[in-house]
Design an enzyme around this catalytic site. Structure first.
Site, PDB file in Angstrom:
ATOM      1  CB  SER A  65     -29.801 -16.361 -40.333  1.00 43.40           C
ATOM      2  OG  SER A  65     -29.985 -15.035 -39.791  1.00 43.40           O
ATOM      3  CE  LYS A  72     -23.686  -8.461 -37.795  1.00 44.93           C
ATOM      4  NZ  LYS A  72     -22.712  -9.576 -37.916  1.00 44.93           N
ATOM      5  CB  VAL A 128     -16.238 -15.311 -31.769  1.00 48.57           C
ATOM      6  CG1 VAL A 128     -16.779 -16.669 -32.628  1.00 48.57           C
ATOM      7  CG2 VAL A 128     -17.083 -14.562 -30.982  1.00 48.57           C
ATOM      8  CB  SER A 133     -26.297  -6.829 -40.967  1.00 48.52           C
ATOM      9  OG  SER A 133     -27.784  -6.616 -40.841  1.00 48.52           O
ATOM     10  CB  ALA A 139     -30.034 -15.516 -45.172  1.00 44.18           C
ATOM     11  CE1 TYR A 188     -26.409  -8.360 -35.590  1.00 42.80           C
ATOM     12  CE2 TYR A 188     -27.595  -6.828 -37.200  1.00 42.80           C
ATOM     13  CZ  TYR A 188     -27.097  -8.259 -36.921  1.00 42.80           C
ATOM     14  OH  TYR A 188     -27.006  -9.227 -37.692  1.00 42.80           O
ATOM     15  CG  LEU A 246     -26.360 -16.737 -43.097  1.00 40.89           C
ATOM     16  CD1 LEU A 246     -26.013 -15.135 -42.595  1.00 40.89           C
ATOM     17  CD2 LEU A 246     -26.535 -16.801 -44.520  1.00 40.89           C
ATOM     18  CG  ASP A 292     -22.722 -23.277 -33.064  1.00 42.55           C
ATOM     19  OD1 ASP A 292     -23.121 -22.554 -34.247  1.00 42.55           O
ATOM     20  OD2 ASP A 292     -23.235 -23.179 -32.061  1.00 42.55           O
ATOM     21  N   GLY A 317     -22.396  44.575 -71.676  1.00 44.42           N
ATOM     22  CA  GLY A 317     -21.092  45.735 -71.463  1.00 44.42           C
ATOM     23  C   GLY A 317     -20.414  45.712 -72.657  1.00 44.42           C
TER      24      GLY A 317
END
Length: 536
Positions: free
Chosen positions: A198, A168, A76, A151, A196, A164, A21, A40, A401
């Site tokens: 991936s 997410k 990251v 996800s 996808a 996970y 992705l 990366d 009534g």
């Protein structure tokens, strides 16, 4: 074809851009003029190992397309260093795509704390570190586009992915809050839930191999490209995308039910569970939490007018039921006979109400307006409820009534009627309840004819939560003799049959002494072709 969306002059950071992705996002942006930082770390799916090959390969692809790109090899978890790379190479940041991720799939019973923490570190804290570093840059320049990658596991959960799924889900909430904080600075924040093939998906074995080609990562990038463009003003959204399919998710709340706190108990919740958890046309979608709270408080305030497990006033007070009935001249004549209009069947005045064969003279007694409304109510009793949403009173056990009727105009000799029924009031009588149903009636052309109110008493149906109306005290009787006495007796001069009454002819078989037995039938010698003899 519409004008191409370009990113000339914009600087984008794409994490995890060496494969799948991230690579697709980076290539699309680079091909359309953006300056791209291809981040990366070069690790495997478990986050192990380091290699610059993946990022370098994507940078080369972008440059081959005539674009500008630089590689970054930081984790990251060191997001500020990735942002520093962008500033050093291009001087600013306009777009951030938080895409990097790893897996540690294992059932919760076997999961270690390390396996939990590492997933949160990369997915959640990694997104935080990158976003926190670019946030002041975007705020100062009054522009920014940020994408979080969630996800389906984050939306619905998934076996063996508690770590996970939690991460997410956290990104979805992170993006929604950022969307509010960045709104005034033209910073738009959205989340994608890609479908996808991936590296992570292929490795997980979730999808069969024959569908991998249909769910190529390149099919996700166009949506990301739009969300990252300056023309797109959507923010705080969650989008599912894959294989050419594009959709937006939103939170939905069932209509729910306000349960009165005076009678609140686990048993009351159980009795109302179906209504509490039902999603239907009354379900609501709130743009933000504030809107949800406002709607909730308004509903809580509305319970001042009452509500319990039998009557949901906030629903029932707005519900309307439409029904149809009809009557003929024969029905009207029968009604007139039943209330004694034919004391003397030869009386020309009375014939106006009982002779159905003189259409031009036929009249309908005004009080007959009670019958169609009662018929509507009886239909409700037969069905168990009056087709009014929010009203669950046991109508078959109710006691009639009071009856209130208004006439708007003379009734036609025959008519098709349309009735609109609603709940006017529900009253708390301690251990019992009272309902007042209002029924408006028109003819088939919508011309108003009459109005009825039917008041019913439900013994043993607790009224707690409904409106409390004090009973009107009975007036004290004066200590003197009555001003007048009125005595009425059942009329003995009744017709022997319907036909004799409507033809104005006395039957030769009429008995001079009424019989006390139950109703019986036999042929009338005068009017046998017209009706069945009724002998009392």
């Amino acid at each position: 074809m519409s004008q191409e969306l370009r990113f000339d002059g914009k600087v984008a950071i794409v994490t995890g851009a060496g494969n799948g992705l991230g690579r697709a996002h980076a290539l699309l942006l680079g091909a359309r003029g953006a300056k791209v930082v291809v981040n990366d770390l070069g690790v495997n799916l478990e986050g192990l190992g380091v290699s610059s090959a993946a990022a370098d390969a994507v940078v080369a692809e972008i440059r081959a397309l005539g674009g500008e790109a630089v590689a970054d090899y930081h984790s990251v978890a060191e997001g500020e260093k990735i942002v520093a790379t962008a500033l050093q190479a291009f001087g600013t940041v306009d777009i951030l795509i938080n895409n990097a991720g790893i897996l540690r799939d294992i059932s919760f019973a076997k999961m270690t704390e390390e396996q939990w923490d590492l997933i949160q570190e990369i997915h959640v804290k990694g997104a935080f570190k990158l976003t926190h570093a670019v946030w002041p840059i975007m705020r100062e320049k009054g522009y920014g586009r940020i994408i979080m990658t969630a996800s389906g596991a984050g939306i619905f959960g998934n076996f063996g992915q508690c770590n996970y799924s939690t991460a997410k889900s956290g990104l979805i909430g992170f993006a929604k809050s950022l969307a509010f904080e960045g709104g005034s600075k033209n910073i738009r924040v959205n989340t994608i839930a890609p479908i996808a093939a991936s590296r992570l998906v292929i490795a997980s074995g979730i999808l069969p191999e024959d569908v991998h080609a249909k769910l190529a990562s390149e099919h996700v990038a166009p949506l990301v490209g739009w969300l990252c463009h300056e023309d797109c003003q959507d923010t705080g959204g969650l989008f599912e995308v894959g294989g050419g399919f594009h959709a937006k998710y939103r939170w939905e709340r069932s209509q729910g039910r306000v349960l009165h706190t005076d009678t609140l108990s686990p048993e009351l919740v159980r009795e109302n569970w179906e209504r509490i958890s039902q999603f239907d046309e009354h379900s609501v979608h709130h743009v933000n939490g504030g809107e949800g709270f406002q709607e909730l408080f308004a509903r809580l305030d509305s319970t001042a007018k009452g509500g319990n497990q039998y009557v949901d006033m906030e629903v029932a007070s707005n519900a309307v039921s439409t029904l149809e009935t009809q009557y003929t001249q024969t029905d009207a004549a029968l009604y007139a006979l039943a209330v004694g209009a034919a004391k003397d069947p030869l009386d020309e005045t009375e014939l106006l109400y009982i002779n159905e064969f003189k259409d031009e003279e036929f009249r309908v007694l005004p009080t007959m307006a009670v019958l169609p409304a009662t018929q509507v109510f009886l239909q409700a009793i037969k069905s168990g409820k009056p087709s009014l949403e929010g009203l669950e009173l046991p109508f078959a056990n109710g006691l009639h009534g009071e009856q209130y009727t208004e006439m708007y105009r003379p009734l036609p000799p025959a008519a098709k009627l349309q009735h609109t029924m609603r709940l006017k009031q529900a009253i708390d009588k301690g251990r019992s309840s009272v309902s007042i149903l209002a029924i408006e009636t028109t003819d088939e052309n919508g011309v108003p004819l009459f109005y009825n109110e039917i008041t019913s008493f439900y013994a043993g149906v607790p009224g707690a939560g409904l409106e409390k109306v004090p009973s009107t005290p009975l007036p004290e009787l004066p200590a003197r003799a009555p001003d007048a006495l009125i005595a009425e007796q059942t009329e003995v001069n009744r017709p022997c049959c319907i036909a004799c009454a409507v033809t104005g002819t006395r039957c030769t078989s009429t008995r001079t002494t009424p019989r006390p037995q139950a109703t019986r039938s036999r042929s009338c010698t005068v009017c046998a072709p017209l009706a069945t003899l009724v002998v009392m």
